[in-house]
Scaffold this active site. Sequence first.
Site: not given
Ligand SMILES: [Zn+2]
Length: 370
Positions: A132
């Site tokens: 992320h």
């Molecule tokens: Zn995850």
Amino acid sequence: MQSPIFIGSEIYCNSTYGSKHPLAIPRVSTVIDLCRALGWLTPENYRVSPCAKPSALETFHTPDYIAALQKAEQDQYVSDETRERYALGTLSNPVFPEMYRRPATAAGGSMLAAELIRDGGIVFNPAGGTHHGLADRANGFCYLNDPVLAIRTLLNSGLDRVVYIDIDAHHCDGVEAAFHGSTNLRMISMHEARRWPLTGTLDDDAGGAAFNLPVARGLNDDEFSAIMDELILPATAAFKPQAIVLQCGADAVTEDPLSRLTLSSSSHWNAVAALKELAPRFLVLGGGGYNPWSVGRLWTGVWATLNGFYIPDRLDTDTQTILRALTWNRSAGRNPPPHWLDTLRDAPNFGPIQEELKQDLRRLTARISR
Ligand SMILES: [Zn+2]
């Protein structure tokens, strides 16, 4: 070919995101302990992960963000302005004593891995997979993005066809953003639909670089096999990859608290075994995974699969001791079921293939030969 290399570090045993964070649990340290107990780590196949220098991280991250991250570690404090601008000092990405060194060690490991497989080979960096992370800010428990840094290292070493596969329960928004429109990187992600970060819809092809498959809660092993056979394996093979990077997050398994997917460990191990055959270079990363028993057992089995080690149905007493010593401040942790303690293998979760999944697979597979 050289035998697979495991990349680890003591820093994962001696640091924590804070007692209330989902990543407060031991993960990589358990995998190392289990692999050692099983005789699967030796001085020859284990490498200590270096801590990446800012200049190396700046092949993807912005210098001002890296400076802010280092300063936050040094000061153990962030101003409101820093919190706002870089998403540091939040509930997801808290200030903690090793908040630069720990993610920079995971990133250094993934970049080292990419160098180690330059001429071919297999590396497992279970601390990696922080998919992320964004170029200029922290995101979703990730301070840095080691998959992007590793892929860039591979591409910079002269490769021009890399496939990134992500079977974490969450969509790899940071990796996708970094390679939007790339013709050198093919990204294939399977993730739970309608779950944070809510990106990676079926129609999102990242400018032609990505195949995104959101799946419904309750995904079973037979459905995962169909995803492998119809999408992941053919879309990977069609790209003729010189290297494969697999993000093998442990949060799509049935007993993870942060997702509602219900795979067994066999799904992940089968994926590792199948993908290993499709390219001369294979880098396997960790990722999410928030049940300490699931993560430790799953990734220990990943290491066995990479090496072709026999996974015993029942662990010996010494190995069980490691699992019995784990604690978890959730109700399930107070009374762990027997299979969390005496075996690496989950019971299989077979089941029907949902019609919606079949339709979505047809939509995506139609794009493979284009
Ligand atoms: Zn995850």
